[in-house]
Write a protein that holds these residues in place. Structure first.
Motif, PDB file in Angstrom:
ATOM      1  N   ASN A  16     -10.895 -16.372  57.878  1.00  0.00           N
ATOM      2  CA  ASN A  16     -12.170 -16.723  57.263  1.00  0.00           C
ATOM      3  C   ASN A  16     -12.474 -18.184  57.594  1.00  0.00           C
ATOM      4  OD1 ASN A  16     -14.481 -16.555  55.774  1.00  0.00           O
ATOM      5  ND2 ASN A  16     -13.479 -16.621  53.786  1.00  0.00           N
ATOM      6  N   PRO A  17     -13.397 -18.466  58.506  1.00  0.00           N
ATOM      7  CA  PRO A  17     -13.541 -19.820  59.045  1.00  0.00           C
ATOM      8  C   PRO A  17     -14.352 -20.747  58.137  1.00  0.00           C
ATOM      9  CG  PRO A  17     -15.135 -18.386  60.077  1.00  0.00           C
ATOM     10  CD  PRO A  17     -14.319 -17.510  59.168  1.00  0.00           C
ATOM     11  N   GLU A  18     -14.051 -22.032  58.278  1.00  0.00           N
ATOM     12  CA  GLU A  18     -14.877 -23.081  57.679  1.00  0.00           C
ATOM     13  C   GLU A  18     -15.879 -23.522  58.746  1.00  0.00           C
ATOM     14  OE1 GLU A  18     -14.931 -24.359  54.628  1.00  0.00           O
ATOM     15  OE2 GLU A  18     -13.417 -22.918  53.952  1.00  0.00           O
ATOM     16  N   CYS A  19     -17.156 -23.598  58.348  1.00  0.00           N
ATOM     17  CA  CYS A  19     -18.204 -23.885  59.334  1.00  0.00           C
ATOM     18  C   CYS A  19     -19.037 -25.098  58.929  1.00  0.00           C
ATOM     19  CB  CYS A  19     -19.131 -22.679  59.494  1.00  0.00           C
ATOM     20  SG  CYS A  19     -18.282 -21.169  59.993  1.00  0.00           S
ATOM     21  N   GLU A  20     -19.626 -25.745  59.929  1.00  0.00           N
ATOM     22  CA  GLU A  20     -20.575 -26.819  59.689  1.00  0.00           C
ATOM     23  C   GLU A  20     -21.926 -26.212  59.300  1.00  0.00           C
ATOM     24  OE1 GLU A  20     -19.563 -29.744  59.580  1.00  0.00           O
ATOM     25  OE2 GLU A  20     -17.800 -29.911  60.876  1.00  0.00           O
ATOM     26  N   ASN A  21     -22.853 -27.058  58.900  1.00  0.00           N
ATOM     27  CA  ASN A  21     -24.176 -26.579  58.498  1.00  0.00           C
ATOM     28  C   ASN A  21     -24.933 -25.919  59.650  1.00  0.00           C
ATOM     29  OD1 ASN A  21     -23.835 -27.449  55.863  1.00  0.00           O
ATOM     30  ND2 ASN A  21     -24.696 -29.472  56.279  1.00  0.00           N
ATOM     31  N   ASP A  22     -24.625 -26.331  60.892  1.00  0.00           N
ATOM     32  CA  ASP A  22     -25.312 -25.746  62.052  1.00  0.00           C
ATOM     33  C   ASP A  22     -24.633 -24.469  62.541  1.00  0.00           C
ATOM     34  OD1 ASP A  22     -23.012 -26.757  63.132  1.00  0.00           O
ATOM     35  OD2 ASP A  22     -23.985 -28.055  64.611  1.00  0.00           O
ATOM     36  N   GLY A  23     -23.587 -24.011  61.834  1.00  0.00           N
ATOM     37  CA  GLY A  23     -22.927 -22.765  62.203  1.00  0.00           C
ATOM     38  C   GLY A  23     -21.718 -22.938  63.094  1.00  0.00           C
ATOM     39  N   MET A  24     -21.460 -24.154  63.592  1.00  0.00           N
ATOM     40  CA  MET A  24     -20.297 -24.384  64.447  1.00  0.00           C
ATOM     41  C   MET A  24     -19.030 -24.399  63.604  1.00  0.00           C
ATOM     42  SD  MET A  24     -21.436 -24.605  67.525  1.00  0.00           S
ATOM     43  CE  MET A  24     -20.085 -25.365  68.430  1.00  0.00           C
ATOM     44  N   PHE A  25     -17.908 -24.060  64.231  1.00  0.00           N
ATOM     45  CA  PHE A  25     -16.625 -24.132  63.544  1.00  0.00           C
ATOM     46  C   PHE A  25     -16.301 -25.581  63.198  1.00  0.00           C
ATOM     47  CE2 PHE A  25     -16.077 -20.203  66.003  1.00  0.00           C
ATOM     48  CZ  PHE A  25     -15.556 -19.369  65.046  1.00  0.00           C
ATOM     49  N   LYS A  26     -15.682 -25.782  62.042  1.00  0.00           N
ATOM     50  CA  LYS A  26     -15.091 -27.080  61.770  1.00  0.00           C
ATOM     51  C   LYS A  26     -13.839 -27.214  62.621  1.00  0.00           C
ATOM     52  CE  LYS A  26     -16.862 -27.997  57.133  1.00  0.00           C
ATOM     53  NZ  LYS A  26     -16.538 -28.315  55.729  1.00  0.00           N
ATOM     54  N   ALA A  27     -13.564 -28.442  63.057  1.00  0.00           N
ATOM     55  CA  ALA A  27     -12.431 -28.661  63.964  1.00  0.00           C
ATOM     56  C   ALA A  27     -11.111 -28.254  63.341  1.00  0.00           C
ATOM     57  CB  ALA A  27     -12.386 -30.120  64.402  1.00  0.00           C
ATOM     58  N   LYS A  28     -10.997 -28.387  62.023  1.00  0.00           N
ATOM     59  CA  LYS A  28      -9.767 -28.050  61.308  1.00  0.00           C
ATOM     60  C   LYS A  28      -9.980 -26.793  60.492  1.00  0.00           C
ATOM     61  CE  LYS A  28      -6.629 -30.006  57.817  1.00  0.00           C
ATOM     62  NZ  LYS A  28      -6.338 -31.210  57.007  1.00  0.00           N
ATOM     63  N   GLN A  29      -9.076 -25.838  60.652  1.00  0.00           N
ATOM     64  CA  GLN A  29      -9.124 -24.581  59.914  1.00  0.00           C
ATOM     65  C   GLN A  29      -7.809 -24.389  59.169  1.00  0.00           C
ATOM     66  OE1 GLN A  29     -11.821 -22.583  59.759  1.00  0.00           O
ATOM     67  NE2 GLN A  29     -13.009 -23.805  61.219  1.00  0.00           N
ATOM     68  N   CYS A  30      -7.884 -23.763  57.995  1.00  0.00           N
ATOM     69  CA  CYS A  30      -6.688 -23.509  57.187  1.00  0.00           C
ATOM     70  C   CYS A  30      -6.737 -22.091  56.620  1.00  0.00           C
ATOM     71  CB  CYS A  30      -6.580 -24.506  56.024  1.00  0.00           C
ATOM     72  SG  CYS A  30      -6.517 -26.247  56.517  1.00  0.00           S
TER      73      CYS A  30
END
Length: 236
Positions: free
Chosen positions: A29-43
Motif C-alpha cells: 500500500n504505497p505512500e504518494c505525493e499530492n501529484d500521484g507520484m510515489f514518495k521516495a520512502k515506503q514502509c
C-alpha cells in the motif's frame, strides 16, 4: 495501485478499477505525493522501510524508520520481454515491428505522447521472443514510462485496466500472435544502492560450503587411512 490495495483490504473486487486480482499479495500500500507520484520512502506495517524509484520498485536494502531516501529516482527506460505462443507460418520481423508500434500507438498514445517514437523492437523468431525497449525522448516532458509498463503488463498478463479495452493482441499479416508471457524491467537514471548485506550472505554461504567440503574430505582421508591400517593388520 493505491486504489487496488484499498479495495483488496476491504474484500472488494479490484476488477472495478482494473487491477491485479491475482497478485494483490505482491503489492504494498504505497505512500504518494499530492501529484500521484510515489514518495521516495515506503514502509510496511512492520515498520520496515525502503527507497523506491518512480515505478514503485525497491532500489535499496530494507531498513527501519530512520532510513533516508533523499529524493525519488526517476525511471527513464523500460524493458518489456514478451513471448508469444507457437504459430503456423513464418512471422516477418519488419511487419511485426510496424504492427507492434501501431498497436501501441492506438492503445497508449492518449496517455503517453510520441510513444511510437520511443519504441525500439527486436524480434527473435526462434525463441518467439519480442524484446521491446521504451525510453524517454529528449525534449519530451511528462513522459510516464511507469504507467506504460503497468498498462501493458495488465493488458498481456491479466486483464486490461480499462473496462472497454480488450487484451493486447497482435496480428502480423494473416498470423495472429497470442502473447503468453511478459516480464517488465525498469532502468533508473541512477544505479540502485546496496549495503552489501546480500553479498555478505553469499560469502557466508560459500564459506559454510567450503568448510563442509573440508570436513567431508578430512573424514574420507581418516576413514581410508583407518581401513588401510586394518587391512595391514589382517595381512600381518
Amino acid at each position: 495501485m493505491k486504489a487496488e490495495m484499498y479495495r483488496a483490504k476491504k474484500g472488494l473486487d479490484t476488477r472495478t478499477i482494473g487491477g491485479k486480482p491475482l497478485e494483490t499479495s505482491f503489492i504494498y500500500n504505497p505512500e504518494c505525493e499530492n501529484d500521484g507520484m510515489f514518495k521516495a520512502k515506503q514502509c510496511n506495517d512492520s515498520s520496515e522501510c525502503w527507497c523506491v524509484n518512480s515505478a514503485g520498485f525497491r532500489r535499496t536494502d530494507k531498513g527501519d524508520k530512520d532510513l533516508k531516501c533523499e529524493k525519488l529516482v526517476k525511471t527513464n527506460k523500460v524493458h518489456l520481454d514478451l513471448i508469444h505462443k507457437s504459430v503456423d507460418g513464418e512471422v516477418d520481423a519488419k511487419k511485426l515491428e510496424v504492427h507492434f508500434k501501431d498497436e501501441f500507438h492506438k492503445r497508449y498514445n492518449n496517455s503517453i505522447k510520441d510513444i511510437d517514437r520511443m519504441l525500439s523492437i527486436e524480434y527473435h523468431p526462434k525463441d518467439r521472443w519480442i524484446a521491446v525497449v521504451v525510453k524517454e525522448l529528449e525534449g519530451v516532458e511528462n513522459t510516464d514510462l511507469t504507467s506504460l509498463a503497468y498498462y501493458i503488463e495488465n493488458d498481456v498478463k491479466l486483464r486490461p485496466l480499462f473496462e472497454t479495452s480488450e487484451m493486447f493482441k497482435l496480428t502480423v499479416g494473416t498470423i495472429k500472435l497470442e502473447l503468453k508471457e511478459i516480464k517488465v524491467f525498469s532502468m533508473d537514471e541512477k544505479s540502485p544502492t546496496s549495503s552489501g548485506k546480500l553479498m555478505s550472505n553469499v560469502n557466508i554461504s560459500i564459506l559454510v560450503v567450503a568448510l563442509l567440503m573440508i570436513v567431508v574430505i578430512t573424514a574420507w582421508i581418516c576413514i581410508s587411512q583407518y581401513r588401510q591400517r586394518q587391512e595391514r593388520r589382517q595381512h600381518s
